[in-house]
Design an enzyme around this catalytic site. Structure first.
Site, PDB file in Angstrom:
ATOM      1  N   CYS A 182      -0.649  25.308  -5.803  1.00 37.84           N
ATOM      2  CA  CYS A 182      -1.441  25.025  -4.599  1.00 37.84           C
ATOM      3  C   CYS A 182      -0.765  23.977  -3.737  1.00 37.84           C
ATOM      4  O   CYS A 182      -0.843  22.779  -4.022  1.00 37.84           O
ATOM      5  CB  CYS A 182      -2.845  24.566  -5.004  1.00 37.84           C
ATOM      6  SG  CYS A 182      -3.878  24.114  -3.605  1.00 37.84           S
ATOM      7  N   CYS A 186      -3.032  21.399  -2.116  1.00 38.48           N
ATOM      8  CA  CYS A 186      -3.494  20.342  -3.017  1.00 38.48           C
ATOM      9  C   CYS A 186      -2.385  19.317  -3.283  1.00 38.48           C
ATOM     10  O   CYS A 186      -2.643  18.120  -3.319  1.00 38.48           O
ATOM     11  CB  CYS A 186      -3.900  20.909  -4.376  1.00 38.48           C
ATOM     12  SG  CYS A 186      -4.776  22.465  -4.313  1.00 38.48           S
ATOM     13  N   ASP A 187      -1.182  19.784  -3.500  1.00 35.56           N
ATOM     14  CA  ASP A 187      -0.161  18.918  -4.096  1.00 35.56           C
ATOM     15  C   ASP A 187       1.039  18.612  -3.198  1.00 35.56           C
ATOM     16  O   ASP A 187       1.883  17.792  -3.560  1.00 35.56           O
ATOM     17  CB  ASP A 187       0.350  19.560  -5.405  1.00 35.56           C
ATOM     18  CG  ASP A 187      -0.772  19.715  -6.425  1.00 35.56           C
ATOM     19  OD1 ASP A 187      -1.675  18.861  -6.433  1.00 35.56           O
ATOM     20  OD2 ASP A 187      -0.756  20.692  -7.189  1.00 35.56           O
TER      21      ASP A 187
END
Ligand code: NAP
Length: 306
Positions: A131, A134-135
């Protein structure tokens, strides 16, 4: 006979459990094979509202679970082998035991498709991610690769250029599957380069507990090369966890459940929330929001029959 069963224990299922618990529906949450869902595969979550310093995925799940328990939700760990949804009461077979309910919320999520390399799972959250939203932030000025040639891979490659100094798209063919407009954007971005006709052989380096590079095999020439990298993003698609509902709930051609009027599925009394019905947004907060909707819809259905 229970009023409500919730299948799945990610942010969608647990938020549904909090709302349903507070509505005195005493929901039973059946946690599947991956309790807590995809959030348990991530480290720091910085975009879930309400946590200015961020919160670790497993801790967020733990909090949601505790909150649901406080309002009377109970939990059963096990896989659902069979469902009978033709009419209420709905019948579920969980590891040989039958559970019955008047209303059902399906929040079984989707699993990121992984490449199946031995090094992949041990490094998830330690440089390997499924993701970018997200990261990506953790890779400021670093070199990363993204595996895949579809719209997700290219969208995430573009997103990653906001942080990383170099983004390499690793694709197993010499033509991208992604839409033309996305390809144009990616080809125009100087931070993005390509490893064509290439598949990862191994992510380095499990022994160090972090990503240091990628060993690639050219599928046409067989040549093996290594690239130094700080992160590897896997964007080769998701698989919705809907196999047990096939033939009973309407789904699209890929297998995502189709919802209408909020969280309603094709069967009255069965509702769906989270990634199992959303391949577009796929965020913890949108999953939680749709879990809330499903609980409210289920409560209304149990009260009024529609
Ligand atoms: P996708 O379109 O199925 O693409 C998956 C990519 O991963 C393909 O390029 C495929 O290669 C590659 N791949 C699959 N298995 C692999 C493996 N084992 N090893 C290496 N590579 C592998 O999936 P997606 O990109 O997640 O998109 C899913 C759907 O959402 C699509 O319909 C897409 O258009 C849509 N979407 C749209 C947007 C947008 O419009 N902004 C953004 C994201 C997603 P091959 O090409 O060789 O098969």
């Amino acid at each position: 006979m229970r009023q409500l069963i919730i299948l799945g224990s990610g942010p969608a299922g647990l938020t549904a459990a909090i709302y349903a618990g507070r509505a005195h529906l005493a929901p039973l949450v059946i946690e599947g094979q991956e309790p807590g869902g995809q959030l348990t595969l991530t480290t720091l979550v910085e975009n879930f509202p309400g946590f200015p310093e961020g919160i670790h995925g497993p801790e967020l799940i733990g909090n949601l679970r505790e909150q649901a328990s406080r309002f009377g939700a109970t939990f059963l760990t096990g896989s659902v082998e069979r469902v009978e949804l033709s009419q209420p009461p709905f019948r579920l077979t969980v590891e040989g035991t039958i559970e019955e309910c008047q209303a059902l919320i399906v929040a079984t999520g989707a699993s990121a498709r992984l490449m199946g390399l031995p090094s992949e799972r041990p490094l998830l959250g330690y440089g390997v991610s499924t993701c970018a939203t997200c990261d990506g932030f953790f890779f400021q000025d670093q070199a990363v690769a993204i595996v895949g040639g579809g719209d997700s891979a290219l969208e995430e490659a573009l997103f990653l250029t906001k942080f990383a100094r170099q983004v390499t798209v690793v694709h197993r063919r010499d033509k991208l599957r992604a839409s033309k407009i996305m390809q144009d954007k990616v080809f125009a971005n100087p931070k993005i380069d390509f490893a064509w006709d290439s598949v990862p052989e191994e992510i380095l380096d499990v022994a160090q507990g972090k990503v240091t590079g990628l060993r690639l095999r050219n599928v046409k020439t067989g040549a093996i090369t290594e690239r130094a990298l700080d992160g590897v993003f896997v964007a080769i698609g998701h698989i919705p966890n809907t196999a047990i509902f096939r033939g009973q709930l309407a789904m699209d051609e890929v297998g995502y459940l189709v919802t209408h009027d909020g969280s309603k599925t094709s069967v009255p009394g069965v509702f769906a929330a989270g990634d199992v019905q959303d391949h577009v947004y796929r965020q913890a907060i949108t999953a939680a929001g749709s879990g809330c909707m499903a609980a409210i819809d289920a409560e209304r259905y149990l009260d009024h029959g529609h």
